[in-house]
Design a protein around this motif. Structure first.
Motif, PDB file in Angstrom:
ATOM      1  N   VAL A 135      -7.503   1.643  -6.206  1.00  0.00           N
ATOM      2  CA  VAL A 135      -6.816   2.884  -5.847  1.00  0.00           C
ATOM      3  C   VAL A 135      -7.715   4.069  -6.193  1.00  0.00           C
ATOM      4  N   TYR A 136      -7.943   4.928  -5.206  1.00  0.00           N
ATOM      5  CA  TYR A 136      -8.775   6.124  -5.387  1.00  0.00           C
ATOM      6  C   TYR A 136      -7.890   7.362  -5.348  1.00  0.00           C
ATOM      7  N   THR A 137      -8.250   8.389  -6.141  1.00  0.00           N
ATOM      8  CA  THR A 137      -7.466   9.624  -6.204  1.00  0.00           C
ATOM      9  C   THR A 137      -8.269  10.823  -5.717  1.00  0.00           C
ATOM     10  N   LYS A 138      -7.547  11.934  -5.452  1.00  0.00           N
ATOM     11  CA  LYS A 138      -8.181  13.182  -5.011  1.00  0.00           C
ATOM     12  C   LYS A 138      -9.048  13.782  -6.107  1.00  0.00           C
ATOM     13  N   ASP A 139      -8.593  13.665  -7.344  1.00  0.00           N
ATOM     14  CA  ASP A 139      -9.271  14.317  -8.462  1.00  0.00           C
ATOM     15  C   ASP A 139     -10.721  13.880  -8.613  1.00  0.00           C
ATOM     16  N   SER A 153       0.833  -1.195   0.000  1.00  0.00           N
ATOM     17  CA  SER A 153       0.000   0.000   0.000  1.00  0.00           C
ATOM     18  C   SER A 153       0.876   1.258   0.000  1.00  0.00           C
ATOM     19  N   SER A 154       1.929   1.265   0.798  1.00  0.00           N
ATOM     20  CA  SER A 154       2.822   2.434   0.834  1.00  0.00           C
ATOM     21  C   SER A 154       3.570   2.599  -0.485  1.00  0.00           C
ATOM     22  N   ILE A 155       3.849   1.506  -1.177  1.00  0.00           N
ATOM     23  CA  ILE A 155       4.495   1.603  -2.491  1.00  0.00           C
ATOM     24  C   ILE A 155       3.561   2.312  -3.472  1.00  0.00           C
ATOM     25  N   ILE A 156       2.269   1.999  -3.394  1.00  0.00           N
ATOM     26  CA  ILE A 156       1.294   2.649  -4.268  1.00  0.00           C
ATOM     27  C   ILE A 156       1.218   4.142  -3.960  1.00  0.00           C
ATOM     28  N   TYR A 157       1.180   4.495  -2.666  1.00  0.00           N
ATOM     29  CA  TYR A 157       1.109   5.912  -2.290  1.00  0.00           C
ATOM     30  C   TYR A 157       2.330   6.697  -2.774  1.00  0.00           C
ATOM     31  N   LYS A 158       3.491   6.057  -2.815  1.00  0.00           N
ATOM     32  CA  LYS A 158       4.711   6.740  -3.245  1.00  0.00           C
ATOM     33  C   LYS A 158       4.715   7.028  -4.747  1.00  0.00           C
ATOM     34  N   THR A 159       3.935   6.283  -5.531  1.00  0.00           N
ATOM     35  CA  THR A 159       3.956   6.469  -6.983  1.00  0.00           C
ATOM     36  C   THR A 159       3.247   7.738  -7.425  1.00  0.00           C
ATOM     37  N   ASP A 160       2.254   8.200  -6.649  1.00  0.00           N
ATOM     38  CA  ASP A 160       1.479   9.378  -7.049  1.00  0.00           C
ATOM     39  C   ASP A 160       0.949  10.080  -5.803  1.00  0.00           C
ATOM     40  N   SER A 161       1.166  11.384  -5.715  1.00  0.00           N
ATOM     41  CA  SER A 161       0.707  12.141  -4.538  1.00  0.00           C
ATOM     42  C   SER A 161      -0.796  12.377  -4.561  1.00  0.00           C
ATOM     43  N   ASN A 162      -1.461  12.082  -5.655  1.00  0.00           N
ATOM     44  CA  ASN A 162      -2.903  12.252  -5.787  1.00  0.00           C
ATOM     45  C   ASN A 162      -3.709  11.121  -5.134  1.00  0.00           C
ATOM     46  N   ILE A 163      -3.071  10.036  -4.781  1.00  0.00           N
ATOM     47  CA  ILE A 163      -3.769   8.872  -4.239  1.00  0.00           C
ATOM     48  C   ILE A 163      -4.190   9.140  -2.799  1.00  0.00           C
ATOM     49  N   VAL A 164      -5.469   8.871  -2.495  1.00  0.00           N
ATOM     50  CA  VAL A 164      -5.988   9.112  -1.153  1.00  0.00           C
ATOM     51  C   VAL A 164      -6.389   7.835  -0.426  1.00  0.00           C
ATOM     52  N   LYS A 165      -6.659   6.747  -1.165  1.00  0.00           N
ATOM     53  CA  LYS A 165      -7.139   5.528  -0.516  1.00  0.00           C
ATOM     54  C   LYS A 165      -6.804   4.307  -1.366  1.00  0.00           C
ATOM     55  N   THR A 166      -6.441   3.215  -0.674  1.00  0.00           N
ATOM     56  CA  THR A 166      -6.233   1.937  -1.354  1.00  0.00           C
ATOM     57  C   THR A 166      -7.009   0.858  -0.615  1.00  0.00           C
ATOM     58  N   GLU A 167      -7.501  -0.129  -1.359  1.00  0.00           N
ATOM     59  CA  GLU A 167      -8.195  -1.284  -0.783  1.00  0.00           C
ATOM     60  C   GLU A 167      -7.672  -2.542  -1.444  1.00  0.00           C
ATOM     61  N   GLN A 168      -7.194  -3.491  -0.650  1.00  0.00           N
ATOM     62  CA  GLN A 168      -6.770  -4.764  -1.220  1.00  0.00           C
ATOM     63  C   GLN A 168      -8.015  -5.569  -1.547  1.00  0.00           C
ATOM     64  N   ILE A 169      -8.107  -6.050  -2.798  1.00  0.00           N
ATOM     65  CA  ILE A 169      -9.306  -6.788  -3.196  1.00  0.00           C
ATOM     66  C   ILE A 169      -9.026  -8.248  -3.540  1.00  0.00           C
ATOM     67  N   ILE A 170      -7.809  -8.572  -3.959  1.00  0.00           N
ATOM     68  CA  ILE A 170      -7.439  -9.953  -4.297  1.00  0.00           C
ATOM     69  C   ILE A 170      -6.054 -10.232  -3.734  1.00  0.00           C
TER      70      ILE A 170
END
Length: 86
Positions: free
Chosen positions: A61-65, A36-53
């Motif tokens: 992955v959800y973004t601010k926009d 999850s932290s690796i995903i957040y580091k790729t883009d500063s626009n990311i606000v939420k992640t949910e593991q689904i599989i």
């Protein structure tokens, strides 16, 4: 005092090796990485992640926009020519 035979020493070695490998895989497995932290580091626009599989490891992955829109991020690996590719 009884001496150990070669077969008994070999079986003891195998048992100890299996025990050590099992402990290593439980406590030091790469699955404990914080993807999850690796995903957040790729883009500063990311606000939420949910593991689904779990296999392959996939996140929503959800973004601010646009909070109603989501993307998928997948982590997997394969054997390459010289090493493992993630």
């Amino acid at each position: 005092m009884r001496r150990w035979t070669i077969r008994e020493m070999y079986l003891a070695f195998l048992a100890i090796s299996l025990l050590l490998f099992g402990a290593y895989s439980v406590f030091f497995s790469h699955e404990t990485d914080d993807y999850s932290s690796i995903i957040y580091k790729t883009d500063s626009n990311i606000v939420k992640t949910e593991q689904i599989i779990k296999s392959p490891l996939t996140f929503k992955v959800y973004t601010k926009d646009n909070p109603d829109q989501f993307y998928f991020a997948t982590f997997t690996e394969a054997v390459g020519y010289q090493s493992t590719i993630e």
